[in-house]
Design a protein around this motif. Sequence first.
Motif, PDB file in Angstrom:
ATOM      1  N   GLY A 176       7.913 -20.996 -10.852  1.00  0.00           N
ATOM      2  CA  GLY A 176       8.258 -21.883  -9.736  1.00  0.00           C
ATOM      3  C   GLY A 176       7.890 -21.337  -8.370  1.00  0.00           C
ATOM      4  O   GLY A 176       8.161 -21.967  -7.348  1.00  0.00           O
ATOM      5  N   VAL A 177       7.284 -20.163  -8.333  1.00  0.00           N
ATOM      6  CA  VAL A 177       6.848 -19.639  -7.033  1.00  0.00           C
ATOM      7  C   VAL A 177       5.378 -19.994  -6.859  1.00  0.00           C
ATOM      8  O   VAL A 177       4.490 -19.264  -7.278  1.00  0.00           O
ATOM      9  N   SER A 178       5.170 -21.170  -6.293  1.00  0.00           N
ATOM     10  CA  SER A 178       3.795 -21.665  -6.241  1.00  0.00           C
ATOM     11  C   SER A 178       3.025 -21.046  -5.086  1.00  0.00           C
ATOM     12  O   SER A 178       1.817 -21.163  -4.999  1.00  0.00           O
ATOM     13  N   ASP A 179       3.741 -20.425  -4.170  1.00  0.00           N
ATOM     14  CA  ASP A 179       3.039 -19.821  -3.043  1.00  0.00           C
ATOM     15  C   ASP A 179       3.755 -18.536  -2.649  1.00  0.00           C
ATOM     16  O   ASP A 179       4.973 -18.418  -2.810  1.00  0.00           O
ATOM     17  N   TYR A 180       2.999 -17.587  -2.243  1.00  0.00           N
ATOM     18  CA  TYR A 180       3.609 -16.367  -1.714  1.00  0.00           C
ATOM     19  C   TYR A 180       2.658 -15.736  -0.722  1.00  0.00           C
ATOM     20  O   TYR A 180       1.457 -15.979  -0.776  1.00  0.00           O
ATOM     21  N   VAL A 181       3.230 -14.962   0.178  1.00  0.00           N
ATOM     22  CA  VAL A 181       2.386 -14.272   1.147  1.00  0.00           C
ATOM     23  C   VAL A 181       2.754 -12.803   1.169  1.00  0.00           C
ATOM     24  O   VAL A 181       3.838 -12.401   0.758  1.00  0.00           O
ATOM     25  N   ARG A 182       1.823 -12.051   1.671  1.00  0.00           N
ATOM     26  CA  ARG A 182       2.016 -10.616   1.739  1.00  0.00           C
ATOM     27  C   ARG A 182       2.930 -10.309   2.908  1.00  0.00           C
ATOM     28  O   ARG A 182       2.635 -10.659   4.046  1.00  0.00           O
ATOM     29  N   LYS A 183       4.054  -9.714   2.598  1.00  0.00           N
ATOM     30  CA  LYS A 183       5.016  -9.422   3.669  1.00  0.00           C
ATOM     31  C   LYS A 183       4.531  -8.228   4.480  1.00  0.00           C
ATOM     32  O   LYS A 183       4.594  -8.234   5.695  1.00  0.00           O
ATOM     33  N   HIS A 184       4.120  -7.215   3.807  1.00  0.00           N
ATOM     34  CA  HIS A 184       3.407  -6.167   4.525  1.00  0.00           C
ATOM     35  C   HIS A 184       2.529  -5.377   3.570  1.00  0.00           C
ATOM     36  O   HIS A 184       2.669  -5.452   2.343  1.00  0.00           O
ATOM     37  N   THR A 185       1.618  -4.644   4.145  1.00  0.00           N
ATOM     38  CA  THR A 185       0.675  -3.837   3.383  1.00  0.00           C
ATOM     39  C   THR A 185       0.589  -2.479   4.061  1.00  0.00           C
ATOM     40  O   THR A 185       0.415  -2.415   5.271  1.00  0.00           O
ATOM     41  N   ARG A 186       0.737  -1.443   3.289  1.00  0.00           N
ATOM     42  CA  ARG A 186       0.557  -0.106   3.868  1.00  0.00           C
ATOM     43  C   ARG A 186      -0.603   0.556   3.146  1.00  0.00           C
ATOM     44  O   ARG A 186      -0.613   0.618   1.918  1.00  0.00           O
ATOM     45  N   VAL A 187      -1.545   1.029   3.910  1.00  0.00           N
ATOM     46  CA  VAL A 187      -2.731   1.637   3.315  1.00  0.00           C
ATOM     47  C   VAL A 187      -2.791   3.108   3.688  1.00  0.00           C
ATOM     48  O   VAL A 187      -2.606   3.447   4.851  1.00  0.00           O
ATOM     49  N   SER A 188      -3.013   3.957   2.721  1.00  0.00           N
ATOM     50  CA  SER A 188      -3.173   5.377   3.031  1.00  0.00           C
ATOM     51  C   SER A 188      -4.179   5.985   2.070  1.00  0.00           C
ATOM     52  O   SER A 188      -4.487   5.413   1.027  1.00  0.00           O
ATOM     53  N   ALA A 189      -4.721   7.112   2.474  1.00  0.00           N
ATOM     54  CA  ALA A 189      -5.604   7.858   1.583  1.00  0.00           C
ATOM     55  C   ALA A 189      -4.835   9.074   1.117  1.00  0.00           C
ATOM     56  O   ALA A 189      -4.239   9.772   1.921  1.00  0.00           O
ATOM     57  N   ARG A 190      -4.821   9.315  -0.170  1.00  0.00           N
ATOM     58  CA  ARG A 190      -4.109  10.490  -0.671  1.00  0.00           C
ATOM     59  C   ARG A 190      -4.747  10.956  -1.963  1.00  0.00           C
ATOM     60  O   ARG A 190      -5.580  10.246  -2.543  1.00  0.00           O
ATOM     61  N   LEU A 191      -4.360  12.109  -2.381  1.00  0.00           N
ATOM     62  CA  LEU A 191      -4.863  12.594  -3.670  1.00  0.00           C
ATOM     63  C   LEU A 191      -4.061  11.929  -4.780  1.00  0.00           C
ATOM     64  O   LEU A 191      -2.872  11.667  -4.624  1.00  0.00           O
ATOM     65  N   PRO A 192      -4.747  11.605  -5.866  1.00  0.00           N
ATOM     66  CA  PRO A 192      -4.065  10.888  -6.951  1.00  0.00           C
ATOM     67  C   PRO A 192      -3.070  11.789  -7.679  1.00  0.00           C
ATOM     68  O   PRO A 192      -3.251  13.005  -7.747  1.00  0.00           O
ATOM     69  N   GLU A 193      -2.021  11.150  -8.203  1.00  0.00           N
ATOM     70  CA  GLU A 193      -1.174  11.905  -9.120  1.00  0.00           C
ATOM     71  C   GLU A 193      -2.001  12.209 -10.366  1.00  0.00           C
ATOM     72  O   GLU A 193      -3.015  11.560 -10.630  1.00  0.00           O
ATOM     73  N   ALA A 194      -1.534  13.168 -11.121  1.00  0.00           N
ATOM     74  CA  ALA A 194      -2.289  13.617 -12.289  1.00  0.00           C
ATOM     75  C   ALA A 194      -2.580  12.462 -13.250  1.00  0.00           C
ATOM     76  O   ALA A 194      -3.719  12.273 -13.716  1.00  0.00           O
ATOM     77  N   ALA A 195      -1.550  11.652 -13.511  1.00  0.00           N
ATOM     78  CA  ALA A 195      -1.706  10.566 -14.475  1.00  0.00           C
ATOM     79  C   ALA A 195      -2.765   9.575 -13.991  1.00  0.00           C
ATOM     80  O   ALA A 195      -3.635   9.131 -14.751  1.00  0.00           O
ATOM     81  N   THR A 196      -2.695   9.240 -12.720  1.00  0.00           N
ATOM     82  CA  THR A 196      -3.657   8.290 -12.142  1.00  0.00           C
ATOM     83  C   THR A 196      -5.076   8.851 -12.219  1.00  0.00           C
ATOM     84  O   THR A 196      -6.016   8.149 -12.602  1.00  0.00           O
ATOM     85  N   ALA A 197      -5.227  10.091 -11.855  1.00  0.00           N
ATOM     86  CA  ALA A 197      -6.556  10.703 -11.885  1.00  0.00           C
ATOM     87  C   ALA A 197      -7.136  10.618 -13.292  1.00  0.00           C
ATOM     88  O   ALA A 197      -8.297  10.250 -13.480  1.00  0.00           O
ATOM     89  N   ARG A 198      -6.302  10.900 -14.281  1.00  0.00           N
ATOM     90  CA  ARG A 198      -6.780  10.861 -15.660  1.00  0.00           C
ATOM     91  C   ARG A 198      -7.171   9.438 -16.044  1.00  0.00           C
ATOM     92  O   ARG A 198      -8.236   9.182 -16.601  1.00  0.00           O
ATOM     93  N   LEU A 199      -6.301   8.508 -15.689  1.00  0.00           N
ATOM     94  CA  LEU A 199      -6.573   7.104 -16.015  1.00  0.00           C
ATOM     95  C   LEU A 199      -7.869   6.620 -15.363  1.00  0.00           C
ATOM     96  O   LEU A 199      -8.650   5.888 -15.967  1.00  0.00           O
ATOM     97  N   MET A 200      -8.073   6.998 -14.119  1.00  0.00           N
ATOM     98  CA  MET A 200      -9.232   6.490 -13.388  1.00  0.00           C
ATOM     99  C   MET A 200     -10.453   7.363 -13.610  1.00  0.00           C
ATOM    100  O   MET A 200     -11.498   7.124 -13.011  1.00  0.00           O
TER     101      MET A 200
END
Lengths: 243, 243
Positions: A176-200
Amino acid sequence: MNEIVRGRGVSLWSQISNILADDVLKGRLRQGEQLPSAQELATRFDVNRHTVRRAIATLEQRNLVRTEQGRGTFVQEQILDYPISRRTRFTQNMRNLNIEADTEILEDVREIPPVAVAEALGLGCKEYVYRIETLSHADGHILDHSTVYFPAARFVGLPAVYRRTQSVTRTLSEFGVSDYVRKHTRVSARLPEAATARLMKQPANRPILHVQSINADPRGMPVQYGVTRFSGDWIQLVLMADD
Amino acid sequence: MNEIVRGRGVSLWSQISNILADDVLKGRLRQGEQLPSAQELATRFDVNRHTVRRAIATLEQRNLVRTEQGRGTFVQEQILDYPISRRTRFTQNMRNLNIEADTEILEDVREIPPVAVAEALGLGCKEYVYRIETLSHADGHILDHSTVYFPAARFVGLPAVYRRTQSVTRTLSEFGVSDYVRKHTRVSARLPEAATARLMKQPANRPILHVQSINADPRGMPVQYGVTRFSGDWIQLVLMADD
DNA sequence: AACAAATGTCTAGTTATCTAGACAGACCGG
DNA sequence: CCGGTCTGTCTAGATAACTAGACATTTGTT
């Protein structure tokens, strides 16, 4: 096929360069795809190998291809402009970019979220959420690793719907949520966690783009908290004016 | 102004040729207009005169310019497609072709016409007509020499109106003939009469296009008999299907 | 280790493009 | 008729583009 003209004031290398550049830019050659060898191209265009090499050299300067000695020359992976606005939809984005994106669901669980997430979603500290981990591929590359949280009380049985629809937008729509908007977005550059690095499949010391966002329904009630980790190498976020 | 690039695979003569061709085709240089001398162009493009000459040679091959030793090089007068259909209107035609045409009235008289004209207009052999002689210029060239006859009884005082309106269509319109169609058109190539040759400033041995036409009102009653002599060199009639 | 298939780097020679200069021939205005 | 200004033609040389062939280097496969 593609024709080349001699003696009309346009050099052969420049004509070949234009044809190949066109192939790359129009997508007839895909990102990372190997070009025919210099010798093959020379034969196709009925021209000397050196002439082809000159053409390719200009393409390399324009960063359209990359040559590797002993291997061949390949279409250079371009940084992907990833437009972000209040109404960004991942699936839609990829479709606009003419990219076949498929999303793999790694895990979905019902759990008590970290405090920060609970606060962001406006939940009490004992309320459950669904957490879904996904990995997106596009054109054979790993595009991002996402973790999204939904309030479990409001969206009972969400994971099953998500598995079926393969899309946040369509899933919320079914609730029933036919519309939504981005309330906020935070962008940063960082080193990946171990799990993420392995996955990617990327080194732990190569930075990633870390995007944390909250989507809310039209009344301002948060419906989704998400963290997406983009491969910093070939994704470039473009922040857009709100629509 | 117009730039030229060295060492990018496109020869200088070809670049210059393209720039000049564009100037001609886009009308920045008019028909018959003189181009800057080869030396001037060489200076402007910072290039040798021979290079300019090569560029011009290709333009000459494409029939865009004509060079005359000792005088200069000029934009070649193109053959003008002159569409003819049942509803051809001279003024309208010229406007469509984006040409400033002005028509000079050489003479207008009231007289007994030749028998052939009288018959064509459906007049008795003692009835008067107005005969109007005109000379049309376009872009500084003489386009045609016309002789038109109107039945004097039906269009009393026509020459004055014609002088004011400068248009057959508007003149007839003021006499209540709001529409007319070409009843027939006869086209032939012949040598000009002495007077015509003199008027059109062309040699007596160069053929002209001789177009004889009769216009009739919607009821089929002839309203105008005309002879138009086009300069055969640069007018080319295009006969069209009736509209 | 051997081999094939790529790219990278030379040398050498040909052809096309561009420059430089000189001079002939046509045109035009004073 | 003369001088200035065009185009037309020739020669000679410099530079860029293209071809041909040989060989080195790197990579991946067997």
